[in-house]
Write an enzyme that holds these catalytic residues in place. Structure first.
Site, PDB file in Angstrom:
ATOM      1  N   LYS A 126       2.907   9.225   8.124  1.00 56.29           N
ATOM      2  CA  LYS A 126       3.088   7.831   8.548  1.00 56.29           C
ATOM      3  C   LYS A 126       3.944   7.733   9.797  1.00 56.29           C
ATOM      4  CE  LYS A 126       7.004   7.086   5.427  1.00 56.29           C
ATOM      5  NZ  LYS A 126       7.505   6.348   4.256  1.00 56.29           N
ATOM      6  N   GLY A 127       4.848   8.690  10.003  1.00 53.23           N
ATOM      7  CA  GLY A 127       5.573   8.800  11.258  1.00 53.23           C
ATOM      8  C   GLY A 127       6.591   7.718  11.521  1.00 53.23           C
TER       9      GLY A 127
END
Length: 245
Positions: A126-127
């Protein structure tokens, strides 16, 4: 030289805003103590613009006032990015072409630190800040150990995974815990590995000073706001010998 002063209401007026907590109940005396402290720190005049109790025994303050200090921006020491910033596609291509195998990253939060937001922002798919984490990169193998990882266990997993890089996030900073943990971790890896086989040691967190890598015994320190792409690009640059841009 490039000399600047703080800006508040007008250019160069030297006005700054400072917040802090004193271990005293909220009262007029407490506000006077806050103003006195600000004065001793060089604010003149110092105006308490906000005071709020934090339980029965503490008070949080915001003080606004003028300082007379100057800053020479030519004398500021920072760590500039010395490697090219790559896209995920470029990272994957560089790893595939130069390493000819997957790049292995082991990460986690060491000691008693249970705050995984930072390490997850870098590692999880998801970063962070609109960028996908290192799990998104097909040529990277990511092992996220999560929170409260002991240093011996981190070393053990890094050896078992044949890690190219070890990423550690530290958010808890009371009594410089993040610095003590980092030094312990660096010493453990140097004891466990020959120098030429040791994985890259990378630490990050909101209270780290990026200029302290050498002092802490690690290869890189990343401060607040670091994105997964910056970390991935650094790993590729260091592990493949890619020239700086």
């Amino acid at each position: 030289m490039s000399i600047v002063r703080p800006y508040g209401d007008t250019t160069g007026d030297g006005m700054v805003q400072l917040s802090f907590t004193l271990p005293v109940p909220h009262s007029k005396v407490a506000e006077g103590a806050a103003a006195q402290l600000a004065g001793k720190m060089g604010m003149d005049p110092a105006l308490v613009v906000h005071a709020r109790p934090m339980g029965p025994d503490f008070t949080f303050f915001v003080v606004y006032g003028r300082v007379h200090h100057l800053v020479d921006t030519d004398q500021v020491e920072v760590v500039e990015r010395d490697y090219p910033l790559l896209t995920p596609k470029e990272v994957n291509a560089a790893v595939k072409e130069r390493l000819r195998r997957r790049l292995v990253v082991v990460g986690g939060c060491i000691g008693t630190d249970a705050h995984t937001v930072g390490i997850d922002a870098i590692l999880n798919i998801k970063g962070f800040a609109g960028e996908k984490g290192l799990e998104y990169y097909r040529e990277l193998k990511v092992v996220n150990l999560g929170a409260q990882v002991s240093v011996p266990h981190l070393v053990e997993r890094a050896r078992a995974e044949e890690a190219d890089a070890v990423l550690v996030s530290q958010v808890v900073t009371q009594r410089d815990t993040h610095l003590l943990n980092t030094r312990e971790m660096a010493a453990a890896f140097r004891e466990a590995y020959p120098e030429h086989r040791r994985p890259l040691l990378v630490v990050g967190g909101p209270r780290f000073d990026e200029t302290m890598a050498g002092e802490l015994g690690v290869d890189r320190v990343f401060a607040r706001g670091t994105t997964p792409g910056e970390v991935a690009s650094f790993l590729v640059a260091r592990l493949t010998g890619q020239e700086a841009s």
